[in-house]
Design an enzyme around this catalytic site. Structure first.
Site, PDB file in Angstrom:
ATOM      1  N   ARG A 164       0.854  -1.088   0.063  1.00 16.25           N
ATOM      2  CA  ARG A 164      -0.047  -0.127   0.022  1.00 16.25           C
ATOM      3  C   ARG A 164       0.692   1.398  -0.055  1.00 16.25           C
ATOM      4  NH1 ARG A 164      -1.993  -3.886  -1.325  1.00 16.25           N
ATOM      5  NH2 ARG A 164      -3.513  -4.690  -0.349  1.00 16.25           N
ATOM      6  N   CYS A 220     -10.283  -1.131   3.435  1.00 17.41           N
ATOM      7  CA  CYS A 220      -9.800  -1.550   4.862  1.00 17.41           C
ATOM      8  C   CYS A 220      -9.196  -0.552   5.794  1.00 17.41           C
ATOM      9  CB  CYS A 220      -8.392  -2.687   4.642  1.00 17.41           C
ATOM     10  SG  CYS A 220      -8.999  -4.283   3.827  1.00 17.41           S
ATOM     11  N   GLU A 290      -4.467   2.072   7.165  1.00 15.28           N
ATOM     12  CA  GLU A 290      -4.370   1.803   5.673  1.00 15.28           C
ATOM     13  C   GLU A 290      -5.041   3.126   5.239  1.00 15.28           C
ATOM     14  OE1 GLU A 290      -5.386  -1.046   2.345  1.00 15.28           O
ATOM     15  OE2 GLU A 290      -4.604  -1.854   3.933  1.00 15.28           O
TER      16      GLU A 290
END
Length: 295
Positions: A164, A220, A290
């Protein structure tokens, strides 16, 4: 007008979570010529500019926010160009739309990204991933824009990728801290329309059965700590379905925050704080967001 300035845009309208107050200004780049005007806008604003795509990974704070945002929103319909197994996609094309194009052309390699919302540019900037693949796996090169260099291409190997995480790896001083993903070229493999459609359908159905893909979420909330599933940790800490006001952790998957109606950023952040503390106390594991928090 090739660069449109919107004052006090609503973050609730710019994000999939549907919460947040008003940013100070949003610069919408309407075409390539607008990048010249954007250079002047960047110069006026100085540091702290934030590029946004579809807002599917953002949690914006309540109230008046001192944020200057940039978004690519070209007037022409965002479509991908196909040349053999190479695909050139504009940054403002939605990822589901790109996958639909790959189905029609029988191009394989990105089926694991089924069910991920957002734009192509935003997905690269977050190195979005799912089911064992991520954007990096299929990207051949990226066309970027910075205030000092303008538009230029960089090969995947010359970019910095991680979980990410994506960085253009520049070391040219603060003026180039801001960048835009303008276009992305993918290298895929030849398959058939039926096979690609089948794999995308299977992945989407699997995701739909375990994640709240139709709810108001920002994807998420926490990254998976090494060796752990954030969703499982949250579930075992008792946070699946836990609510504060209009915000709550999903009853399907504990690592998704849902806006269940009139939710606020304060409620979302309080839930995140409670969850982080509980997981740290119970498992000794630190959860890192995240979702990108803008306040």
């Amino acid at each position: 007008m090739t660069l449109e300035l919107l004052h006090k845009p609503s973050m609730a309208q710019l994000t999939s979570l549907g919460i947040g107050g008003n940013a100070r200004v949003l610069a919408k780049v309407r075409d390539e010529a607008g990048l010249d005007e954007l250079s002047r806008f960047v110069e006026r604003e100085g540091s702290g500019l934030i590029a946004i795509g579809e807002g599917s990974n953002l949690l914006a704070g309540d109230g008046e926010l001192n944020l200057a945002l940039v978004q690519i929103a070209c007037r022409s319909k965002a479509e991908a160009l196909i040349s053999g197994t190479r695909v050139l996609a504009p940054a403002d094309m939605r990822l589901p739309g790109l996958l639909a194009t790959l189905i029609k052309n029988g191009l394989s390699g990105m089926e694991g990204l089924a069910g991920i919302p957002g734009s192509v540019g935003g997905s690269v900037a977050m190195n979005a991933g799912s089911y064992g693949t991520d954007m990096q796996s299929s990207v051949k090169r990226v066309r970027l824009w910075t205030p000092s260099k303008g538009l230029f291409w960089k090969d995947t190997a010359d970019l910095e990728w991680g979980y990410r995480h994506f960085s253009i790896g520049q070391n040219n001083g603060s003026e180039d801290d801001f960048f835009l993903v303008w276009e992305v070229e993918f290298e895929l493999t030849r398959s058939t329309e039926e096979e690609v459609r089948g794999r995308i359908k299977n992945n989407f159905e699997k995701k739909k059965s375990t994640q709240p893909v139709t709810a108001k979420t920002a994807g998420c909330v926490f990254k998976n700590p090494e060796g752990y599933s954030a969703g499982r940790l949250l579930d075992e800490a008792g946070f699946k379905g836990k609510k504060i006001g209009g915000m709550g952790f999903s009853e399907m998957h504990a690592n998704f925050l849902e806006n269940k109606g009139n939710g606020t950023a304060a409620q979302a952040l309080e839930l995140m704080d409670q969850a982080s503390e509980a997981v740290a106390e119970k498992f000794g594991v630190t959860l890192k967001p995240e979702v990108i928090i803008l306040s």
